[in-house]
Design a protein around this motif. Structure first.
Motif, mmCIF file in Angstrom:
data_model
loop_
_atom_site.group_PDB
_atom_site.id
_atom_site.type_symbol
_atom_site.label_atom_id
_atom_site.label_comp_id
_atom_site.label_asym_id
_atom_site.label_seq_id
_atom_site.Cartn_x
_atom_site.Cartn_y
_atom_site.Cartn_z
ATOM 1 N N UNK A 55 0.825 -1.198 0.000
ATOM 2 C CA UNK A 55 0.000 0.000 0.000
ATOM 3 C C UNK A 55 0.861 1.251 0.000
ATOM 4 N N UNK A 56 1.811 1.324 0.921
ATOM 5 C CA UNK A 56 2.710 2.472 0.977
ATOM 6 C C UNK A 56 3.879 2.109 1.871
ATOM 7 N N UNK A 57 4.851 2.972 1.890
ATOM 8 C CA UNK A 57 6.006 2.796 2.785
ATOM 9 C C UNK A 57 6.408 4.175 3.287
ATOM 10 N N UNK A 58 6.910 4.235 4.512
ATOM 11 C CA UNK A 58 7.367 5.514 5.056
ATOM 12 C C UNK A 58 8.541 5.258 5.979
ATOM 13 N N UNK A 59 9.375 6.255 6.079
ATOM 14 C CA UNK A 59 10.596 6.147 6.871
ATOM 15 C C UNK A 59 10.310 6.485 8.326
ATOM 16 N N UNK A 60 11.096 5.900 9.200
ATOM 17 C CA UNK A 60 10.975 6.164 10.629
ATOM 18 C C UNK A 60 12.206 6.918 11.095
ATOM 19 N N UNK A 61 12.137 7.401 12.314
ATOM 20 C CA UNK A 61 13.258 8.162 12.860
ATOM 21 C C UNK A 61 14.447 7.257 13.124
ATOM 22 N N UNK A 62 14.173 6.030 13.518
ATOM 23 C CA UNK A 62 15.239 5.076 13.794
ATOM 24 C C UNK A 62 14.687 3.673 13.714
ATOM 25 N N UNK A 63 15.434 2.721 14.229
ATOM 26 C CA UNK A 63 15.025 1.335 14.206
ATOM 27 C C UNK A 63 13.803 1.156 15.109
ATOM 28 N N UNK A 64 12.782 0.439 14.613
ATOM 29 C CA UNK A 64 11.526 0.270 15.331
ATOM 30 C C UNK A 64 11.690 -0.838 16.376
ATOM 31 N N UNK A 65 11.398 -0.495 17.627
ATOM 32 C CA UNK A 65 11.466 -1.466 18.714
ATOM 33 C C UNK A 65 10.105 -2.075 19.033
ATOM 34 N N UNK A 66 9.034 -1.331 18.772
ATOM 35 C CA UNK A 66 7.698 -1.815 19.124
ATOM 36 C C UNK A 66 6.675 -1.140 18.217
ATOM 37 N N UNK A 67 5.685 -1.907 17.761
ATOM 38 C CA UNK A 67 4.620 -1.402 16.901
ATOM 39 C C UNK A 67 3.264 -1.717 17.524
ATOM 40 N N UNK A 68 2.295 -0.805 17.362
ATOM 41 C CA UNK A 68 0.919 -1.049 17.806
ATOM 42 C C UNK A 68 -0.014 -0.284 16.888
ATOM 43 N N UNK A 69 -1.046 -0.977 16.377
ATOM 44 C CA UNK A 69 -2.014 -0.343 15.494
ATOM 45 C C UNK A 69 -3.340 -0.195 16.227
ATOM 46 N N UNK A 70 -4.032 0.912 16.017
ATOM 47 C CA UNK A 70 -5.349 1.157 16.606
ATOM 48 C C UNK A 70 -6.371 1.332 15.498
ATOM 49 N N UNK A 71 -7.398 0.471 15.523
ATOM 50 C CA UNK A 71 -8.481 0.614 14.540
ATOM 51 C C UNK A 71 -9.261 1.884 14.801
ATOM 52 N N UNK A 72 -9.477 2.228 16.084
ATOM 53 C CA UNK A 72 -10.102 3.503 16.422
ATOM 54 C C UNK A 72 -9.088 4.611 16.159
ATOM 55 N N UNK A 73 -9.344 5.453 15.217
ATOM 56 C CA UNK A 73 -8.396 6.488 14.837
ATOM 57 C C UNK A 73 -7.510 6.084 13.679
ATOM 58 N N UNK A 74 -7.431 4.781 13.364
ATOM 59 C CA UNK A 74 -6.649 4.275 12.234
ATOM 60 C C UNK A 74 -5.225 4.846 12.244
ATOM 61 N N UNK A 75 -4.546 4.702 13.375
ATOM 62 C CA UNK A 75 -3.175 5.214 13.466
ATOM 63 C C UNK A 75 -2.234 4.100 13.891
ATOM 64 N N UNK A 76 -0.952 4.307 13.621
ATOM 65 C CA UNK A 76 0.101 3.370 13.986
ATOM 66 C C UNK A 76 1.025 4.054 14.977
ATOM 67 N N UNK A 77 1.213 3.424 16.142
ATOM 68 C CA UNK A 77 2.137 3.948 17.145
ATOM 69 C C UNK A 77 3.401 3.107 17.133
ATOM 70 N N UNK A 78 4.563 3.759 17.328
ATOM 71 C CA UNK A 78 5.834 3.048 17.266
ATOM 72 C C UNK A 78 6.809 3.625 18.281
ATOM 73 N N UNK A 79 7.578 2.723 18.907
ATOM 74 C CA UNK A 79 8.733 3.120 19.717
ATOM 75 C C UNK A 79 9.965 2.911 18.843
ATOM 76 N N UNK A 80 10.711 3.975 18.654
ATOM 77 C CA UNK A 80 11.859 3.945 17.745
ATOM 78 C C UNK A 80 13.130 4.322 18.494
ATOM 79 N N UNK A 81 14.249 3.802 18.006
ATOM 80 C CA UNK A 81 15.541 4.035 18.655
ATOM 81 C C UNK A 81 16.513 4.662 17.655
ATOM 82 N N UNK A 82 17.166 5.720 18.121
ATOM 83 C CA UNK A 82 18.179 6.370 17.294
ATOM 84 C C UNK A 82 19.239 6.941 18.219
ATOM 85 N N UNK A 83 20.478 6.588 17.933
ATOM 86 C CA UNK A 83 21.607 7.067 18.752
ATOM 87 C C UNK A 83 21.396 6.751 20.233
#
Length: 993
Positions: A55-83
């Motif tokens: 469907x699509x691809x997008x860049x993150x700030x750093x390496x993704x440590x944890x992902x969670x999707x919410x159907x309410x609001x249709x958003x993706x939450x992520x914990x990312x690590x950089x430096x």
């Protein structure tokens, strides 16, 4: 033990075309699948059994440590690590991102957007930066409201989902930090959040809380830590002492612990709330309710500790009741109702399922045959992946949202399939899709073992996930679709047939799992098309029939479950009887408890089903062999209407009446004799017991008299015969049924109306007899004034219409006066009044006497009858007596005196002697004496009656008054000679006394 059935719960498999080896992935909503690798997230559309489409691809700030999707609001939450720093971000409106190089809006949480920029935000993917004072360790999204819960060291932060309204056409999703939950002594590794329920898990501890939104006792929002009692202090002391005593030489192990409900607050884990937002009062959380605390102890039997011996796969699973489908395949928008909530978590070799709504209790324990890596729970299955590269699906046990006719919670877990995959690493689930990551390792890498104390201490514990090894070839990301519940159900039923002939528990077990599978699928009707729902409902009814067959044929301790399963199957009693196995292999007949229980209870219910003569005879034979004492009750069922009375009589004559009530057998025989037309046999049976015993027999079995068919009351043939031959017994029996709560007041009224064939507005005398009997018996559930109203209305109607009773009343007015305190003695002057009418119709004198007696009684509310006296005219003595009686009870004496002087002068003195007493005695000389003098002056045909009444009056007044007062009340124009004797008596009475 886990029972394994080699079924096929997987329908299709497809490969996710991701470019790099997935490090994290999650799915949800209608069709969303997200795969994170490196500093990039790929989104895929998963629809049906077609290929998984990028469907699509997008860049993150750093390496993704944890992902969670919410159907309410249709958003993706992520914990990312950089430096070596971690960040929390939410990706919103990601569906609008067409290409990887499209512009992206980045904004801070709570940032207000001006209206001119609305078009820009509307068409672009937005990244919401969510700053935190501490590093985020884990995240969870509420599946209902979309709120985001973030786990940090010693605290949880709740961000409420909200929408900024930019204009009428556009609102923008945002978050508000609304609550901080401070939790001491636990560092969360995994968390789960659902409509105010919070579950958090460390390596070996699980804590479940409920956030309450109603303030209690004026409790403030900003909570201070509560003072702990002694047990909590001791527990905390052990914790700190344990940390201090740990060294390289020895390890202190805490004992395993399980605390349910309020007791879990004694775990030593301090929980306090800090409100930080401006959320609506309805969504604020004010205090915490502790639901569960469970602590595990590691296995030290081999003095070897593995870093893998820790909890995993924490999950809160809500079960909802959703709206049904409307026409045009449009889903009915309806707020979900939370029926139940389950919490699942797992150790390597065992999983635990708790129910946390309404009550907190352990529902199931799942023992895995191999060491598990990860598990995911769905309403239908528990999917587990193990180190031996196998994935098996087990049906969760009894769900508390079902009714009592559900397979028991103690039932063994049923493993439906062990499916081999090469190198299973991770799993997630949404809708009917399982996402599996596999990786074929070229060679086994020895696991790194660390000091045992690392397992027990939290000093170095971190919520960060391990850095994945360098990507190697041989990995794949699969989407495996489970087959439809109906198809899997059919396979399970077919497989269960292999156990059917052996009559083992395995048949019940597998059919129970198939039944639960269909029930769970039906609960979420929001996800079903009308055709699918109809197919599932049919499968549900079929499964209930199969389970009913099992419990009716097998002699188990749960044989009684045949009844609810057969009822839910929709099968008629005749269909169940034709399915039953009557004959054993050796040719003998045996009727199992389950079938007997079902037939017995079904015949006790007023089912609108009549068995054929053949099946009815089979039922009689069955109960004659299995439960002969139930035979009279069985024959009284409306469903047994077609039984041959000769057949029934032959079985009744074989009964040994010494063990149970002979009166019930006698009455059943009498009913059958009447059905056969043998009146002599009927009379002989009825004469064999006194009337009171017969009444007791009818109380034992009301259906001898009253039955219900299609919701209507139907009197039996025996009741109709008693109406003509023994009406007193019939009324006494119905009264006995009412006393014993076997029939209601309205049912009894309807019964007599139907029995006597009267219209709704016409009351038969037998019903009046019942009302009078109710008044005499003083039934506690009868409203006294309502019963008075029924009786007086009927008496008045008959008197006004000159309508005699249709049958001879069972009780006379004299009987009622002697037997019931509510019927009073009729006043003497009333009898004088009635006797003055020589032309009175004797056919309704009993109704008149009963009405007069009620009015003279102490309990009757006179004011309630006045509006209904209008049909009863005063042109006859009967109506006149009732009107004067009511006026007298209302203390309208002067009006009564005028009426009696006008209509019946001979009754005036008896009336005055009875009524004009005490405070009313003055009416003798203030009202009665002047009225009589006036009427004598006017003359007329009643002059002589008035004159005799005047003499009686003067005699009373001369006794009551002093001479001077007596002179004052005498008329001035009277004849002195007439009054002289009374004056002399008045003057001499003082000396006489």
């Amino acid at each position: 033990m886990v029972q394994l059935y080699n079924l096929h719960p997987f329908g299709s498999q497809q490969v996710v075309p991701c470019k790099l080896e997935p490090e994290r992935f999650c799915g949800g909503g209608r069709d969303a699948l997200f795969v994170a690798a490196g500093c990039k997230v790929e989104a895929f559309a998963v629809t049906g059994q077609e290929l998984c489409q990028p469907r699509c691809a997008f860049s993150t700030l750093g390496r993704v440590l944890c992902l969670a999707y919410s159907e309410a609001g249709d958003y993706l939450a992520a914990i990312e690590e950089k430096n070596k720093a971690t960040f929390l971000r939410a990706y919103v409106n990601w569906r609008s991102k067409r290409t990887e190089n499209c512009r992206v809006c980045i904004r801070m949480v709570g940032h207000n957007v001006e209206a001119p920029f609305s078009d820009t935000y509307k068409d672009q993917m937005s990244i919401i930066e969510i700053p935190l004072s501490e590093a985020p360790l884990c995240i969870s999204c509420c599946p209902v409201k979309g709120d985001l819960l973030v786990g940090c060291t010693n605290k949880l932060v709740l961000f409420s989902l909200k929408y900024q309204i930019i204009n009428e056409e556009f609102s923008m999703l945002d978050f508000e930090r609304s609550l901080i939950i401070h939790i001491d002594n636990i560092i969360p590794v995994e968390i789960s959040f659902c409509v105010g329920y919070v579950a958090l898990m460390s390596d070996l501890e699980v804590l479940i809380l409920k956030l309450e939104s109603d303030p209690k006792n004026g409790e403030s929002v900003n909570h201070q830590p509560h003072k702990t009692d002694n047990p909590m202090k001791q527990t905390e002391g052990v914790r700190h002492e344990t940390l201090q005593l740990e060294s390289d030489d020895f390890v202190i192990c805490q004992k395993p612990m399980e605390l349910l409900g309020e007791k879990s607050s004694q775990s030593g884990v301090s929980v306090t709330l800090e409100s930080t937002g401006l959320a609506d009062e309805k969504t604020k959380y004010y205090h915490v309710q502790h639901l569960l605390y469970k602590r595990f102890a590691p296995d030290i039997s081999f003095c070897v500790f593995s870093d893998d011996v820790k909890l995993h796969s924490l999950q809160l699973l809500p079960i909802y009741q959703t709206g049904s489908l409307t026409s045009g395949r449009k889903k009915l928008s309806q707020e979900k109702e939370l029926l139940s909530l389950f919490c699942f978590f797992s150790l390597p070799h065992v999983g635990y399922l708790y129910m946390v709504v309404k009550s907190v209790e352990l529902m199931s324990v799942y023992q895995y045959p191999e060491k598990s890596q990860q598990a995911v729970l769905t309403p239908q299955f528990l999917h587990v992946i193990a180190r031996l590269c196998a994935s098996h699906c087990t049906g969760p046990s009894d769900q508390a949202t079902m009714n009592k006719a559900c397979p028991p919670v103690s039932m063994d877990v049923c493993a439906l399939r062990i499916q081999l995959f090469i190198g299973l690493k991770s799993i997630c689930h949404f809708k009917n899709h399982l996402i599996l990551l596999t990786k074929a390792d070229p060679e086994a890498i020895p696991e790194r073992r660390e000091s045992p104390k690392r397992l027990l201490s939290r000093k170095g514990t971190s919520g960060k996930l391990k850095t994945p090894p360098v990507a190697e070839a041989g990995w794949n990301l699969y989407i495996v679709d489970t087959i439809s519940p109906v198809q899997l159900y059919k396979e399970m039923v077919d497989y269960s047939n292999t156990y059917k002939t052996a009559k083992t528990q395995s048949c019940i077990h597998l059919l129970s799992e198939a039944h639960l599978l269909v029930r769970a699928a039906l609960m979420d009707a929001n996800q079903l098309e009308p055709g699918e729902k109809a197919e599932l409902l049919e499968a549900f009814k079929e499964s209930c029939g199969h389970l009913g067959d099992c419990y009716s044929r097998l002699d188990t301790q749960h044989s009684h479950l045949a009844l609810p399963y057969y009822k839910m199957s929709g099968l008629s009693m005749a269909e169940v009887l034709t399915r039953a196995d009557w004959v054993l292999e050796d040719g003998s007949q045996k009727y199992e408890r389950g079938l007997i229980f079902y037939i017995n209870h079904s015949l006790y219910e007023n089912l609108d089903e009549e068995l054929s003569e053949e099946l009815a005879a089979k039922v009689v034979q069955m109960f004659h062999v299995a439960e002969p004492k139930q035979l009279p009750h069985i024959l009284c069922s409306p469903s047994m209407k077609n039984i041959n009375p000769l057949t029934a009589m032959s079985y009744l004559s074989k009964l040994d009446t010494s063990g149970f009530s002979s009166i019930l057998v006698t009455l059943t025989k009498a009913a059958m004799a009447l059905k056969m037309g043998d009146l002599d046999m009927h009379r002989n049976e009825m004469k064999s017991h006194p009337e009171m015993k017969l009444v007791c027999g009818f109380i034992l079995e009301p259906r001898l008299l009253i039955q219900q068919r299609k919701g209507q009351i139907v009197p039996t043939e025996l009741a109709a015969h008693l109406k003509d031959t023994q009406p007193g017994l019939l009324v006494a029996s119905v009264l006995g049924l009412q006393k014993n709560n076997k029939i209601g007041i309205e049912e009894a009224d309807s019964f007599f109306k139907v029995l006597c064939g009267k219209d709704e507005d016409i009351i038969p005398q037998l019903l009046v007899d019942l009302w009078e009997a109710q008044l005499v018996a003083g039934l506690p559930d009868v409203v006294l004034q309502e019963l008075f109203f029924k009786l007086t209305s009927q008496y008045i109607w008959r008197l006004s219409k000159r309508q005699p009773p249709d049958t001879i009343p069972l009780r006379t007015s004299e009987d009622l006066i002697n037997a019931c305190s509510h019927y009073g003695l009729i006043y003497p002057w009333v009898n004088v009044l009635i006797s003055s009418d020589s032309l009175a119709d004797k056919s309704y004198t009993e109704d008149l006497s009963k009405l007069q007696s009620l009015i003279c009684g102490p309990s009757f509310d006179i004011a309630s009858i006045i509006p209904f006296l209008e049909p009863l005219l005063e042109d006859n003595i009967a109506g006149l007596s009732v009107h004067v009686l009511c006026q007298t009870r209302l203390k309208e004496y002067e009006q009564c005196i005028d009426t009696l002087l006008e209509r019946c002068p001979e009754a005036i003195i008896p009336y005055a002697n009875h009524e004009l007493k005490e405070e009313n005695r003055t009416l003798w000389w203030k009202k009665l004496l002047p009225e009589l003098c006036h009427r004598i002056k006017c003359g007329g045909e009643k002059g002589q009656l008035y004159l005799s009444s005047l003499k009686e009056t003067l005699s009373v007044v001369a006794v009551e008054l002093e001479l001077r007062d007596f002179l004052n009340v005498l008329p001035e124009d009277g004849t002195a000679a007439f009054f002289l004797p009374y004056l002399l008596y008045c003057s001499r009475k003082k000396s006489l006394t």
